[in-house]
Every structure is written in structure tokens, then in C-alpha cells.
Design an enzyme around this catalytic site. Sequence first.
Site, PDB file in Angstrom:
ATOM      1  N   HIS A  86       0.833  -1.216   0.000  1.00  0.00           N
ATOM      2  CA  HIS A  86       0.000   0.000   0.000  1.00  0.00           C
ATOM      3  C   HIS A  86       0.866   1.264   0.000  1.00  0.00           C
ATOM      4  CE1 HIS A  86      -4.141   0.932  -0.132  1.00  0.00           C
ATOM      5  NE2 HIS A  86      -4.405   1.105   1.134  1.00  0.00           N
ATOM      6  N   PHE A 120      -2.360   8.700   7.312  1.00  0.00           N
ATOM      7  CA  PHE A 120      -2.829   7.383   6.920  1.00  0.00           C
ATOM      8  C   PHE A 120      -3.626   7.490   5.625  1.00  0.00           C
ATOM      9  CE2 PHE A 120      -1.690   6.544  11.287  1.00  0.00           C
ATOM     10  CZ  PHE A 120      -0.999   5.346  11.159  1.00  0.00           C
ATOM     11  N   ASN A 157      -6.418   6.412   4.337  1.00  0.00           N
ATOM     12  CA  ASN A 157      -7.844   6.710   4.238  1.00  0.00           C
ATOM     13  C   ASN A 157      -8.178   8.177   4.495  1.00  0.00           C
ATOM     14  OD1 ASN A 157      -7.811   3.965   3.962  1.00  0.00           O
ATOM     15  ND2 ASN A 157      -9.136   3.537   5.705  1.00  0.00           N
ATOM     16  N   ASP A 183      -0.659   2.672  -5.247  1.00  0.00           N
ATOM     17  CA  ASP A 183      -0.702   1.253  -5.592  1.00  0.00           C
ATOM     18  C   ASP A 183      -2.010   0.964  -6.314  1.00  0.00           C
ATOM     19  OD1 ASP A 183      -1.879   1.836  -2.920  1.00  0.00           O
ATOM     20  OD2 ASP A 183      -2.416  -0.284  -2.943  1.00  0.00           O
ATOM     21  N   ASN A 240      -9.124   3.626  -1.065  1.00  0.00           N
ATOM     22  CA  ASN A 240      -9.554   4.596  -0.052  1.00  0.00           C
ATOM     23  C   ASN A 240      -8.761   5.892  -0.059  1.00  0.00           C
ATOM     24  OD1 ASN A 240     -11.707   3.052   0.897  1.00  0.00           O
ATOM     25  ND2 ASN A 240     -10.377   1.889   2.262  1.00  0.00           N
TER      26      ASN A 240
END
Length: 188
Positions: A20, A66, A68, A93, A114
Site C-alpha cells: 500500500h 494514513f 484513508n 498502488d 480509499n
Amino acid sequence: MIKLIVGLGNPGKNYQEHRHNAGFWFVESLASIKDSKFTSQSKFLGETTSVAFGSTKVFLLKPQTFMNNSGGSIKSFLSYYDISPEETLVVHDELDLPIGAVKIKLAGGHGGHNGLRDTIKALNSKDFYRLRIGIAHPGSKDDVVDYVLNAPGKSELSSIEQGMSNAMSIINLLVNGNFEDAMKALHT
């Protein structure tokens, strides 16, 4: 022209080797090639640096919020420097591409990613460029979270690094607004 390149990922040592974080890997490699170091910038909720392509200065950003919640960091950066979404390249990614394949596209949906979902929501726009780094799909949607939050094997990583190297070779074209040439060079 591209004025900001954003790498999407998750901050912290626990995540740095995860699939990710391919977006982080890309901007970190670019900074390293250009001999530039990231510094923490709390007003952008991220780490930033800038690099030169000839006389053109391009900012690099790694949101530290992060995956999201990446959108707020990107939005604050764009607002501060008066950069439009269309002058932004988001590197991330991509499950829908084979391992190591790299594709460029302008606009579109989030495809379940996300980081993109939050960016589109925060910017209230889909009109930014994406550099999609293929990590392949694990097969079942139930396995996706565990898959993206784990490190790739050695051969996978080698393919991803080769794809990123191919993308590095066309980044100058992208930065200077030669999107058609960049796409042709990368996609053929």
C-alpha cells in the site's frame, strides 16, 4: 504542467514495506535521485520537499494522515500554494494492474482505493493525474486488506521497482505537460 507529486501510503515504520506504500516508495526514490530530503510540515499534515526539473520546481508530498485520510493533507497543500488538482499527480498502488505495470491517467473514479476516495472527496474533484503502480489483486476481495498491508515477495518487489524505474524515465515529460508523449512512452 505538474506542480505537485503526491505519494500515497501509511506513515510509520510498521507500514513502510507494505504494498500500500508504493506511492511513498516512488516519491522517496524521486527525492533521492534529486538529492532532496523530506521534512515534516505540520500545516500540511505531511512530509514535503521540492525537486527541480530544469528550471521547473516541483513539490513532493507524503501525507502523514494514513491512507484513508490523505485528502486533507493534499487539499491544504494545494490551497496554500494555489495549485489546481489538474496540476497534481497522485502516485498510488493499483490492484487492477499486474505487478510492476505502471499506467498514467487523468481523472476517473477511486476504484475502491480509499486514498483516492478521500482525495476526490476533499478536493471535490476527480480531475487530477494518477500514476498507478501495479501490485496485482490477491484473487478474493476478502483478502485485499491483508494483502495491501503486507510486504511483497522479492520477485514482486523487483517487478514493482522496475515499473517505478520505467515511470521515472517519463516523469520529466509529465512535469512539463507532455502527457501524450509520457503515456505513449510508458504504455508501449
